[in-house]
Structure formats: C-alpha cells, structure tokens
Scaffold this motif. Sequence first.
Motif, PDB file in Angstrom:
ATOM      1  N   PRO A  98       2.774   9.761 102.629  1.00 37.13           N
ATOM      2  CA  PRO A  98       2.425  11.140 102.300  1.00 37.13           C
ATOM      3  C   PRO A  98       2.530  12.033 103.534  1.00 37.13           C
ATOM      4  CG  PRO A  98       0.448   9.805 102.453  1.00 37.13           C
ATOM      5  CD  PRO A  98       1.597   8.866 102.593  1.00 37.13           C
ATOM      6  N   VAL A  99       2.966  13.243 103.343  1.00 32.34           N
ATOM      7  CA  VAL A  99       3.117  14.217 104.415  1.00 32.34           C
ATOM      8  C   VAL A  99       2.455  15.505 103.967  1.00 32.34           C
ATOM      9  CG1 VAL A  99       4.725  15.503 105.865  1.00 32.34           C
ATOM     10  CG2 VAL A  99       5.290  13.162 105.139  1.00 32.34           C
ATOM     11  N   ALA A 100       1.608  16.032 104.795  1.00 30.89           N
ATOM     12  CA  ALA A 100       0.930  17.287 104.473  1.00 30.89           C
ATOM     13  C   ALA A 100       1.934  18.413 104.357  1.00 30.89           C
ATOM     14  CB  ALA A 100      -0.111  17.609 105.516  1.00 30.89           C
ATOM     15  N   LEU A 101       1.698  19.285 103.426  1.00 30.08           N
ATOM     16  CA  LEU A 101       2.646  20.368 103.180  1.00 30.08           C
ATOM     17  C   LEU A 101       2.698  21.337 104.351  1.00 30.08           C
ATOM     18  CD1 LEU A 101       4.541  21.292 100.926  1.00 30.08           C
ATOM     19  CD2 LEU A 101       2.720  22.777 100.084  1.00 30.08           C
ATOM     20  N   GLU A 102       1.628  21.423 105.139  1.00 27.88           N
ATOM     21  CA  GLU A 102       1.623  22.331 106.282  1.00 27.88           C
ATOM     22  C   GLU A 102       2.558  21.860 107.380  1.00 27.88           C
ATOM     23  OE1 GLU A 102      -2.344  20.290 108.308  1.00 27.88           O
ATOM     24  OE2 GLU A 102      -2.440  22.318 107.476  1.00 27.88           O
ATOM     25  N   LYS A 103       2.902  20.578 107.377  1.00 27.94           N
ATOM     26  CA  LYS A 103       3.828  20.057 108.377  1.00 27.94           C
ATOM     27  C   LYS A 103       5.284  20.164 107.935  1.00 27.94           C
ATOM     28  CE  LYS A 103       0.498  16.679 110.170  1.00 27.94           C
ATOM     29  NZ  LYS A 103       0.247  15.235 110.448  1.00 27.94           N
ATOM     30  N   ILE A 104       5.492  20.559 106.729  1.00 28.60           N
ATOM     31  CA  ILE A 104       6.843  20.652 106.178  1.00 28.60           C
ATOM     32  C   ILE A 104       7.423  22.008 106.552  1.00 28.60           C
ATOM     33  CG2 ILE A 104       8.216  20.527 104.072  1.00 28.60           C
ATOM     34  CD1 ILE A 104       6.890  17.920 104.823  1.00 28.60           C
ATOM     35  N   MET A 105       8.704  21.981 106.909  1.00 32.72           N
ATOM     36  CA  MET A 105       9.431  23.218 107.238  1.00 32.72           C
ATOM     37  C   MET A 105      10.501  23.454 106.189  1.00 32.72           C
ATOM     38  SD  MET A 105       9.866  22.640 111.354  1.00 32.72           S
ATOM     39  CE  MET A 105      10.492  20.988 111.108  1.00 32.72           C
ATOM     40  N   THR A 106      10.837  24.745 106.011  1.00 27.49           N
ATOM     41  CA  THR A 106      11.923  25.114 105.103  1.00 27.49           C
ATOM     42  C   THR A 106      13.099  25.628 105.919  1.00 27.49           C
ATOM     43  OG1 THR A 106      11.099  27.373 104.856  1.00 27.49           O
ATOM     44  CG2 THR A 106      10.256  25.711 103.322  1.00 27.49           C
ATOM     45  N   LEU A 107      14.230  25.756 105.282  1.00 28.90           N
ATOM     46  CA  LEU A 107      15.450  26.162 105.985  1.00 28.90           C
ATOM     47  C   LEU A 107      15.350  27.574 106.540  1.00 28.90           C
ATOM     48  CD1 LEU A 107      18.169  24.694 103.577  1.00 28.90           C
ATOM     49  CD2 LEU A 107      17.378  23.769 105.758  1.00 28.90           C
ATOM     50  N   THR A 108      14.520  28.384 105.959  1.00 26.98           N
ATOM     51  CA  THR A 108      14.401  29.764 106.458  1.00 26.98           C
ATOM     52  C   THR A 108      13.497  29.876 107.682  1.00 26.98           C
ATOM     53  OG1 THR A 108      12.605  30.133 104.885  1.00 26.98           O
ATOM     54  CG2 THR A 108      14.825  30.736 104.180  1.00 26.98           C
ATOM     55  N   GLN A 109      12.753  28.824 107.974  1.00 26.71           N
ATOM     56  CA  GLN A 109      11.850  28.841 109.143  1.00 26.71           C
ATOM     57  C   GLN A 109      12.613  28.339 110.382  1.00 26.71           C
ATOM     58  OE1 GLN A 109       8.670  26.363 107.682  1.00 26.71           O
ATOM     59  NE2 GLN A 109       7.597  28.089 106.719  1.00 26.71           N
ATOM     60  N   THR A 110      13.606  29.113 110.795  1.00 25.65           N
ATOM     61  CA  THR A 110      14.483  28.690 111.896  1.00 25.65           C
ATOM     62  C   THR A 110      13.730  28.595 113.221  1.00 25.65           C
ATOM     63  OG1 THR A 110      15.137  31.001 112.155  1.00 25.65           O
ATOM     64  CG2 THR A 110      16.541  29.593 110.789  1.00 25.65           C
ATOM     65  N   ASP A 111      12.740  29.438 113.436  1.00 22.53           N
ATOM     66  CA  ASP A 111      12.001  29.383 114.716  1.00 22.53           C
ATOM     67  C   ASP A 111      11.249  28.062 114.831  1.00 22.53           C
ATOM     68  OD1 ASP A 111      12.937  31.880 115.285  1.00 22.53           O
ATOM     69  OD2 ASP A 111      11.135  32.933 114.578  1.00 22.53           O
ATOM     70  N   ARG A 112      10.579  27.643 113.769  1.00 25.07           N
ATOM     71  CA  ARG A 112       9.848  26.371 113.805  1.00 25.07           C
ATOM     72  C   ARG A 112      10.819  25.204 113.972  1.00 25.07           C
ATOM     73  NH1 ARG A 112       5.826  25.411 109.023  1.00 25.07           N
ATOM     74  NH2 ARG A 112       5.444  23.562 110.360  1.00 25.07           N
ATOM     75  N   ILE A 113      11.950  25.282 113.248  1.00 27.33           N
ATOM     76  CA  ILE A 113      12.943  24.202 113.341  1.00 27.33           C
ATOM     77  C   ILE A 113      13.502  24.127 114.761  1.00 27.33           C
ATOM     78  CG2 ILE A 113      15.184  23.409 112.487  1.00 27.33           C
ATOM     79  CD1 ILE A 113      14.506  24.683 109.818  1.00 27.33           C
ATOM     80  N   GLN A 114      13.818  25.294 115.357  1.00 26.14           N
ATOM     81  CA  GLN A 114      14.367  25.334 116.727  1.00 26.14           C
ATOM     82  C   GLN A 114      13.378  24.747 117.718  1.00 26.14           C
ATOM     83  OE1 GLN A 114      15.661  29.257 117.926  1.00 26.14           O
ATOM     84  NE2 GLN A 114      15.502  28.777 120.098  1.00 26.14           N
ATOM     85  N   SER A 115      12.107  25.119 117.575  1.00 24.60           N
ATOM     86  CA  SER A 115      11.101  24.605 118.496  1.00 24.60           C
ATOM     87  C   SER A 115      10.949  23.097 118.360  1.00 24.60           C
ATOM     88  CB  SER A 115       9.773  25.310 118.252  1.00 24.60           C
ATOM     89  OG  SER A 115       8.762  24.772 119.069  1.00 24.60           O
ATOM     90  N   ARG A 116      10.941  22.611 117.119  1.00 23.01           N
ATOM     91  CA  ARG A 116      10.793  21.179 116.895  1.00 23.01           C
ATOM     92  C   ARG A 116      12.007  20.413 117.421  1.00 23.01           C
ATOM     93  NH1 ARG A 116       7.861  18.475 112.956  1.00 23.01           N
ATOM     94  NH2 ARG A 116       6.481  20.280 113.121  1.00 23.01           N
ATOM     95  N   ILE A 117      13.216  20.950 117.201  1.00 23.53           N
ATOM     96  CA  ILE A 117      14.431  20.293 117.706  1.00 23.53           C
ATOM     97  C   ILE A 117      14.413  20.226 119.230  1.00 23.53           C
ATOM     98  CG2 ILE A 117      16.936  20.529 117.901  1.00 23.53           C
ATOM     99  CD1 ILE A 117      16.976  21.616 115.073  1.00 23.53           C
ATOM    100  N   GLU A 118      14.007  21.318 119.835  1.00 19.04           N
ATOM    101  CA  GLU A 118      13.994  21.347 121.296  1.00 19.04           C
ATOM    102  C   GLU A 118      13.038  20.306 121.855  1.00 19.04           C
ATOM    103  OE1 GLU A 118      13.518  24.662 124.907  1.00 19.04           O
ATOM    104  OE2 GLU A 118      13.341  25.230 122.790  1.00 19.04           O
ATOM    105  N   ARG A 119      11.871  20.118 121.208  1.00 25.40           N
ATOM    106  CA  ARG A 119      10.935  19.111 121.684  1.00 25.40           C
ATOM    107  C   ARG A 119      11.486  17.697 121.502  1.00 25.40           C
ATOM    108  NH1 ARG A 119       6.918  22.193 119.026  1.00 25.40           N
ATOM    109  NH2 ARG A 119       6.708  20.544 117.435  1.00 25.40           N
TER     110      ARG A 119
END
Length: 823
Positions: free
Chosen positions: A234-255
Amino acid sequence: MALWNRRRSKPRRVDRLRPEGEVPWYGHLKSSQVRWQVGILFVFLVSTLLIVQMPRPPLSFRKGERTVHPILARVDFEYIDRQVTADVRELTALLQMPGLYSPDARQAVALRQSLLSLADEVAKARTFEELPAAQRDAWKVNADMFGAVKAALGENAANAPAVQEAIAKAAAALAEPLSLPIIQDEDYQRASARIARCRDIRKRLPAGLSPDTAPALEEPTATIVVQLPEGDQPVALEKIMTLTQTDRIQSRIERLIDPVLQPVFGGPGVGLLAVTLAPRIGPTLVYDQAKTENSRADVRRKVQPVPILHKARTTLVEAGTAITEADLEVLQQEQEAHLARLGWPRTALAWASAITILAVLVALQAGHTALVQPNVSRSVPRSLMLVILSLLVVGVSKLASQAGGTAAEPAAAATFLVTAAGMIVTIAYSQTFALAMVWTLVLLVSVATRADLGWALMTVAGAGIAVLALGEINNRSKLIKVGALAGLVFLGVRGALAFWRVDHADMPLGMVPPTVLWPSFLCFSAGLAAGIVMLAILPGVERLFGIVTNISLLELCDVNQPALKRLALEAPGTYAHSLLIGTLSEAAAEAIGANGLLARVGAYFHDIGKANKPRYFIENDQQGQKAHGGLTPAMSRLIILSHVKDGQEMADRLGLPPVIKDFIAEHHGTTLMEFFYYEAKAQAQEAGEEPPDESDYRYAGPMPRTPETAIVMLADAVEGITRSLKEQTATRIGSTVHDVVMKRLLEGQLDNCSLTLNDLHKIRETLTKTLLSVYHGRVSYPSQAQGAEGDKSEGDAAVRGEPDAPGGTAIKEDPEATAADTP
C-alpha cells in the motif's frame, strides 16, 4: 288390553312432510353428474384459496399508493434491507480494495538508452560545438555539462564503462515504483473519489447495524495498492505524484540520480537532467481496472446480508408519502414476523376466514349459473372451461400484483383479464350470465390482490359496458369498437375517481398530473387490448365452447363453401329448395325473436346429404325418370333415410360447427315417411302379410331442440306441400301452413324446442306471408297475333288471377309431387 299398554304411532311433523316422489338433497349426490359438479366446485374453491393465500397473504398496500396515516410496526422484527446490504458490500469492497496498480518501467529503460546515446555523442565530439544540435536541445546540454561529461569519460573515453554503469544505476533508481510513484491524473481523481464515495455511503447507512458490519464502518484511508513480486504494497495517496506535478517529479528525480550521476554530469548538469527527465518520465504505475473490479466483486460476495432491527410501534412508512418497492419489502417482512408471532391458531383463522369469503362467492356464482344458465351447470366440460377461465384470471392477476412495478400496471393487467373473460362468456353464453361472471371475477381478484374499491368500480363499469355492447357479432371490427368503448369507460371512471379524491383537489384547472394520466392511459389500453385479443382468439373460442358467431355464420353463407357448391352442381333442385327454406326460416325466426341468420344458414346445409344420391329426390328429377319406380318401399325408405346420415358425415368432414349439424339431424325429427309407409302397408295387405312396423319408416331424430331447428322443420314441410298445390292461393297456402304446423304440434315434434303457442301463431303467419310473396301472380303479356279485344280480356283475367286464363299464373299439380323428401 289396558289403554296405557296400547302402542301409538307417533304423528309426523307437518314441516317434515315431503311431496310424493321428492328426493332429499343428499339423495342427489347419488348421481355421478352431481358428484362431478360438486367436485369441480371443490377444486375451484381450493385452487382459488391457494391463489389468494400463497405464496404469502397479500398486503393491503400497493406500490405508488400514498398513505393517509403512518404505517407502524406491530412487532419487533429484523428484515434484510437490500439497499443497506448493497451499500455495506460496496463500502467493504472499496475499503479492502482501494485500487490495484502495476509498475511500468518502460519509460525508465527508454531514458537509459537516451542517456547512453548522449554519453556516446559527447565522447565523439572534441568540442561543445561539434555535439549534435538535437542532443543539445533534447537534454539542454551547456558547455559546463559537456565539460563535466568529457572529464568523466577521460582521455579517449577510457572511463566510458564507469559512466555507463552510473547511467544504468540512475535508470534503475528511476524504475523503482516506490521511489518514484507517478500515476495519471484521472487515476488520482479516481482514488480521491473513492474516499468521497465511501463517506457518502457511510452517511446513508442507518444506525444500529449489527457488529458484523463494524469493518465497513471504519474510516477510509487514502491509499493505493502497488502489485510487486514480493507482495502487494500500500502507498499513501499523499506520496503519489501525477504527470502535471512536474516540480515534485523534478525534485524527486534530482534526489534519486544525484548520488550516481553527479560525478559524470556535475551538480548543475544533474539539475538540467532532472528538468529534462521530469516531463519525459511518464507514469510509473498503471491502474489495473480488471483485477481491481474482480477483487472487489470477490469481497462483495463474501459480505453477508445485513439485518435491520425495527422495534414495535416504530414508523415504517411516513404519512403522506408514496409507498416504494423497498417499503413493500419491509412491510412484507413485518407481516411475516407478525404472523409467525401469532402462531398457527391465528394463521388457521386467517385461512378459515379466506375460505369462508371465497365459499360465499363461489356458492353465489354456482347458484346463479344453475338458475340462469342450466346448460352450463349440467355439463361437466362447460363447467370445467369456466373454472379454468376463472382460475387463469385470478391467478395471472395475482402474479401481476406481486411482480413489481407501480400499482397501475397490475391493475391494468387485471382489468384486461376480467374484460376479456367477460367478452368470452358473452360470446359463449349470454349477457346476463356474463355480467354476473364479471362481478364474481372482480370480487375474487379484489380478494386475491387486495385491490381497492376504485379498481373494482372501474372494472365493473368498463367490463359491464363491454358485455352489454357486445351482443351479436356481425363484423370483426365490432370487437375492437367494444374494446375501445370499454377503454374509454375505464379512462373516464379512473380519472373521475382520481379527481374525486382530495389528492388532486388543489391542482390547477387544465393540468393533469402524471399520477392520473399514466394509470388512466394504461386502463384505456387494457380495454382496447381486450378487444384486439378477442378478435385474434375468436375462432379458438368458438371451437372451444362449441358455438358459432354471426361472423362465422356469414362466412358459411358463401356459395363457394364446398358443400353448397357441390349441392348446386350435383343437386340443383335441392340447392334451390334449400335457398327457399333459408328465406322462409329467417323470416319466421326473426318474427319470434330467434336467430334468423342461424336459421338461414342451417337451412342451407340441412339437406347436403342429398348430394350423394340426388336423382332419388323429386326436386332433382327434371327428366321425369321416376327413380323409385323399380324399388320396393323398404329400399326407398333406406335411400331417403340415408340423406340425414350422409349429411352428418359430410358435416364432420367439412368441420361444420355443432350447431349447424343439429339442423341436419333434427330437421325431420321423428316424423313418418307417409308415402312409403302407406305404400308398403298396401302391398302387405295385398300379399296377405303383416303390415310393416311404423317405427321402421320414421326418421331417427332427434326432435328439434331449439326454435331455429323447429322452424326449419316446419318450413321444409310447408314448402314441399305448397309446391305440390294446384292452386297456390292465399286461402290454400294459409290452410296448408296451418295444417302442417298443427300436425307437427300434435305429433309432439315441437315438445323440446321451447316454442309457445304465440310463437307458432307468428311462425304460421310469417310462413304464409313469405310463401305468398314467393308464389305471387304475374301479368300475362299477349302475343302479337292476338287482337286488341282478346288481349284486353286475357290481360284482365290474368290480373284477376283466374287459373284458366291462357298464359296465366295457375300452377298445375304434378301427380308425382308430394311433401319434401318424397319421390
């Protein structure tokens, strides 16, 4: 002997005295026919009782009915609420199966190949300017990133394997679903909607649910389930990202890629790579809809039905509300709990009450049938057909009332059935009997379905109008017209009852609410449908009940009927004789109120048996061959008698109705063939032998049993004797008709046909009048050779009806002409 020792006979009470020969009521049970009738009534009573009481006693409420007072529970009871059960099952499925997702590493693999290709291009280029523009634009490569990669590769790309390994580690980190959980926007909305749906379902659930439903009452968690080889995670929905959340995705990729790619691309280069990879990474988790729905279906099946507890005196249906399907289920289960609490004595009392009500109704109908329609009560097949018809009406109405839908649909179905049954009984028997049958069926259906008084009034009015308007069926469109008329009565009465009640008293003028319009339209359709269905099944009704309507009689009048066509070709004299008998019989029957059309058609077919041996009957002997000249009276008797038997056999082959066959068998009754009998008697006297038995020269009969067959008998005899008269004057014809009618009456041939002396008087006058119109006088036209005076004198004599006038109207008597069916 002492007076007190004398034995004295006890006098019989006057009220116990019985007329001589009268059988007590229980003595009639010795008759097999009476026992059959009693058995049929008993079967009908038991069958109706089972229909009324099973599978469960009917409720006093109907779907769509608006309650005037609140309906309260009489006992504490638990009931299975289908809607609550469905909600609990759906809630449990949503809670236990939030949504299943499968990892998708295809984008990560594609990105690894792209990064490896970038490293190869950097290795080939000696300067930043030599790097292909496509690579520079795709990865946003600048001079610093180019220099960092060039330095990591070393001289002549000696460190290329280390760079490739670092890129592979970065791609593997990106392919880890739990490290970079990205889903589609609609999937995220679906997961969020699940939470809102769970909360809405929880709000609908009633209080006081059993402890078994406790898991369904837990607070839903905003999670999804990722299917991994080592197990679902199970994964909490707050930890899930969508394709439109590019800033969160970019930050996570960089880490994720910074620890392994910083030595290769440098710190700023890793940031540029993260910016480039964020929109290209795509969803790493894909929603598995099929597996999710299947898993939820499995969960729903495991959830048991949810019982709801209702306390006594609590409100089940509020006042002024329309009863729904769910309300009916609650009311039905409350009634079952109430009956179970009362036990078998109260249940037995309910059954006894039902059988008492039904026994009264059945007894009333049986008594009315015995008085008004005794031919039904004395016939086992006819009684069975009416019982089956009644059971079909009551049974199908009960099924319709329990099949669901609003109260209008079952009411329309019952209305159609009662109307159709009333029309069937009217066609088969009489309007008086059909009206009583309709009233009985309305009461039985009301008892079986708990129909309200409004339905009973509407059905009695409409079905009664259909019965009264039906009458004689002279054309097929009449059935549809009668059905439409009954539908209009249903429509008017249904609407009047609706507006008469206070439910629609405040409705603006000119507006008809759907609650009135739709049921009224259904009732009109029921009446019209009854007429259309009767039109379709009319031939079957005629054959089943052994009747014939005017429509069938008119079809039998067609000269192209095989029997009539053969008669016209092979026995033209008999054919003309039959047509004349038809005219005489129809006029006489209509004079006494009998069925003139039936008498005419019966007359057409009464002599069809003569087609087998036409030359032995005087009306077909056009050449004067005297076919009976060389035959003995006994042989002639057999030939003449055979035409009745031959006619019956032909009628059976042609499938003629039984009522037409009666004319063939009864048109001679048991009369004596006087011509051959007296000739045989004379021959026996000359030979010194015993005279022949009179019964051998009588027709087998039976004697006429209906007014129509009796009229055909009289018309047949009158026409044959009148044709043989020398002078067919009004006096001679009237005297002949009177003598024939009196002779048949005195012989007892009319004892079984219910004709009165007044009827015979009307028949005699009508036959005389019709025969005079047939054998009327004609003006004799003079020839051209005659003079004017001779013309005048002969014409005057002809007009006066003088028999000796040349070319006059007098008919000379044929010495061979005698009564009908004699040579």
